[in-house]
Motif scaffolding. Structure first.
Motif, PDB file in Angstrom:
ATOM      1  N   LEU A  28       0.824  -1.213   0.000  1.00  0.00           N
ATOM      2  CA  LEU A  28       0.000   0.000   0.000  1.00  0.00           C
ATOM      3  C   LEU A  28       0.856   1.260   0.000  1.00  0.00           C
ATOM      4  O   LEU A  28       0.411   2.306  -0.463  1.00  0.00           O
ATOM      5  CB  LEU A  28      -0.953  -0.008   1.201  1.00  0.00           C
ATOM      6  N   GLU A  29       2.072   1.172   0.530  1.00  0.00           N
ATOM      7  CA  GLU A  29       2.971   2.323   0.445  1.00  0.00           C
ATOM      8  C   GLU A  29       3.184   2.738  -1.002  1.00  0.00           C
ATOM      9  O   GLU A  29       3.354   3.906  -1.322  1.00  0.00           O
ATOM     10  CB  GLU A  29       4.336   1.984   1.048  1.00  0.00           C
ATOM     11  N   GLY A  32      -1.047   2.320  -2.814  1.00  0.00           N
ATOM     12  CA  GLY A  32      -2.226   2.726  -2.056  1.00  0.00           C
ATOM     13  C   GLY A  32      -2.578   4.195  -2.207  1.00  0.00           C
ATOM     14  O   GLY A  32      -3.613   4.639  -1.718  1.00  0.00           O
ATOM     15  N   GLU A  33      -1.738   4.947  -2.896  1.00  0.00           N
ATOM     16  CA  GLU A  33      -2.045   6.360  -3.090  1.00  0.00           C
ATOM     17  C   GLU A  33      -3.273   6.507  -3.979  1.00  0.00           C
ATOM     18  O   GLU A  33      -3.491   5.723  -4.906  1.00  0.00           O
ATOM     19  CB  GLU A  33      -0.864   7.091  -3.752  1.00  0.00           C
ATOM     20  N   ARG A  34      -4.011   7.548  -3.706  1.00  0.00           N
ATOM     21  CA  ARG A  34      -5.184   7.855  -4.525  1.00  0.00           C
ATOM     22  C   ARG A  34      -4.770   7.918  -5.995  1.00  0.00           C
ATOM     23  O   ARG A  34      -3.762   8.520  -6.334  1.00  0.00           O
ATOM     24  CB  ARG A  34      -5.741   9.193  -4.066  1.00  0.00           C
ATOM     25  N   MET A  37      -4.006   2.906  -8.397  1.00  0.00           N
ATOM     26  CA  MET A  37      -4.564   1.662  -8.939  1.00  0.00           C
ATOM     27  C   MET A  37      -5.362   1.924 -10.219  1.00  0.00           C
ATOM     28  O   MET A  37      -5.461   1.050 -11.087  1.00  0.00           O
ATOM     29  CB  MET A  37      -5.444   0.972  -7.891  1.00  0.00           C
TER      30      MET A  37
ATOM     31  N   LEU B  28     -12.700   0.994  -4.567  1.00  0.00           N
ATOM     32  CA  LEU B  28     -11.760   1.892  -3.896  1.00  0.00           C
ATOM     33  C   LEU B  28     -12.482   3.004  -3.142  1.00  0.00           C
ATOM     34  O   LEU B  28     -11.947   3.544  -2.174  1.00  0.00           O
ATOM     35  CB  LEU B  28     -10.770   2.482  -4.904  1.00  0.00           C
ATOM     36  N   GLY B  32     -10.574   2.054  -0.289  1.00  0.00           N
ATOM     37  CA  GLY B  32      -9.332   2.702  -0.705  1.00  0.00           C
ATOM     38  C   GLY B  32      -8.838   3.768   0.257  1.00  0.00           C
ATOM     39  O   GLY B  32      -7.742   4.290   0.070  1.00  0.00           O
ATOM     40  N   ARG B  34      -7.097   5.489   3.343  1.00  0.00           N
ATOM     41  CA  ARG B  34      -5.945   5.140   4.159  1.00  0.00           C
ATOM     42  C   ARG B  34      -6.410   4.395   5.409  1.00  0.00           C
ATOM     43  O   ARG B  34      -7.375   4.788   6.036  1.00  0.00           O
ATOM     44  CB  ARG B  34      -5.225   6.438   4.547  1.00  0.00           C
ATOM     45  N   MET B  37      -7.746  -0.989   4.501  1.00  0.00           N
ATOM     46  CA  MET B  37      -7.338  -2.361   4.206  1.00  0.00           C
ATOM     47  C   MET B  37      -6.565  -2.972   5.375  1.00  0.00           C
ATOM     48  O   MET B  37      -6.575  -4.186   5.561  1.00  0.00           O
ATOM     49  CB  MET B  37      -6.495  -2.408   2.925  1.00  0.00           C
ATOM     50  N   LEU B 107      -2.620  -8.296  -2.452  1.00  0.00           N
ATOM     51  CA  LEU B 107      -1.719  -7.201  -2.054  1.00  0.00           C
ATOM     52  C   LEU B 107      -0.579  -7.738  -1.199  1.00  0.00           C
ATOM     53  O   LEU B 107       0.574  -7.329  -1.339  1.00  0.00           O
ATOM     54  CB  LEU B 107      -2.496  -6.125  -1.287  1.00  0.00           C
TER      55      LEU B 107
END
Lengths: 174, 174
Positions: A28-29, A32-34, A37, B28, B32, B34, B37, B107
Motif C-alpha cells: 500500500l505504500e 495505495g495512493e489515490r 490503482m 476503492l 481505498g 488510508r 485495508m 496485495l
C-alpha cells in the motif's frame, strides 16, 4: 520506546519501510495512493499515453505526472519514447507491474459484486484461449486454465453503448 | 456537458457513485481510504476489539472510529457487543467483508514479492486441511483445493521472534 513489529508494520504509512515487517502495508505504500490503482488499470486496458490517461482520469496533469514518476521510480511502469519532436513517452507495465493484476482483478470483482455500479459490471474478462469467464481464483470457468494478465481480454459489457469510449478502447487495443 | 462513462468512472473519487460505471473505482471508494485495508487485515487475523486494533495500528482513536463506522455502514464489518457495563463492541467481517480476502491476499503476495520487507515475508498462509502453501491463484500448492478465508491459517514466519506480538496473535486466534 521499542515498538512491536506488528505495531511497526501498521504505523502511519510512511514513505520508507525502515523497521516495517508488513507486506500489505509495504504494497500500500507504493500502490495505495489515490489514483495509483486506476492508473495501473489504464495501463492494463492498453491506455499508455499521458494525454489519454489524463483525459480518462480527469485529474490534474501534475498529479498524474507525480503518480507516473512514482510508479516508474518503483519499477512498476517503464517509459518508452514514441515520438521525438517533441518528445513523447508512453507508460507500460513491467513484470513487477503486471504482478499487480491479481489485486486489480480482485478489487474489480469485489466492486462487480458489491459496488452497486449502475447498469451492472461494465467490464467482462474473458480467457483469450477459449472465451471462458474468469472466476474468483483467476481460473478460466470453461477450461480451468490458470490465467494471468496476458491470457485475458477485457470486454465492455453488453449494456455499454456502442459509441462508449470504454468499449472503443477496450476492444480496439486487445 | 455530458462526460463519457469511462471518464466518469475515473473522475476524482467521490463518496457517491452516481453516474459511475467502474467497479475498481467503486471498490476503492469504500476500501481505498488510508488504513481501511489494514483494519480489514486486523479482522482477518482475528483482532476484533477496538482497543486491540488501535494498539496495533497506532492511529488516533477518532480516525479508527471513523473508519470502523464507514465499514459497518457499508456492511463490511458488523458490531457485536461483548461487554455490557461499560458497553464494548467487537468488529467482525460479514460475508461482504470476507469477500475482500482475495484482494488482501493479492496485495500481501505482491508485497511479499516486491515490497522488500526486512527479513522477508512476515506472514505465511497455509491450507488448514493439509498444510500446503497458498499460490497466486489462491489454490493450495499441495492438494490443489480452491481456498477461501476460512480455509487458511496465517502463521508468523520462522524469522519472527517467539515473543513477537504478531506470532502470539496470529497463532492464538486461529
Amino acid at each position: 520506546m521499542q515498538r512491536s513489529r506488528l505495531a511497526c508494520c501498521l504505523m502511519p504509512l510512511q514513505r520508507t519501510y525502515s523497521g516495517q515487517t508488513c507486506s500489505i502495508a509495504a504494497a500500500l505504500e507504493i500502490v495505495g495512493e489515490r489514483w495509483t490503482m486506476l492508473i495501473i488499470r489504464e495501463a492494463l486496458l492498453g491506455v499508455h499515453r499521458f494525454d489519454e490517461m489524463q483525459a480518462d482520469l480527469g485529474i490534474a496533469r501534475n498529479v498524474l505526472q507525480a503518480r507516473l514518476e512514482t510508479l516508474v521510480g518503483h519499477g512498476i511502469l517503464e517509459r518508452r519514447r514514441y515520438q521525438e519532436r517533441p518528445e513523447r513517452y508512453a507508460y507500460h507495465l513491467t513484470e513487477k507491474g503486471l504482478d499487480l493484476w491479481p489485486a486489480v482483478v480482485a478489487l474489480m470483482q469485489w466492486g462487480d459484486k458489491h459496488g452497486a455500479v449502475p447498469g451492472g459490471p461494465p467490464v467482462r474478462l474473458e480467457h483469450r484461449g477459449c472465451g471462458g469467464a474468469v472466476d474468483d481464483h483467476l481460473l478460466c470457468v470453461a477450461c480451468g486454465a490458470k490465467l494471468g494478465p496476458r491470457d485475458v481480454w477485457a470486454h465492455a459489457a453488453d449494456h455499454v453503448p456502442a459509441d462508449h469510449p470504454l468499449r472503443r478502447r477496450v476492444l480496439a487495443r486487445h
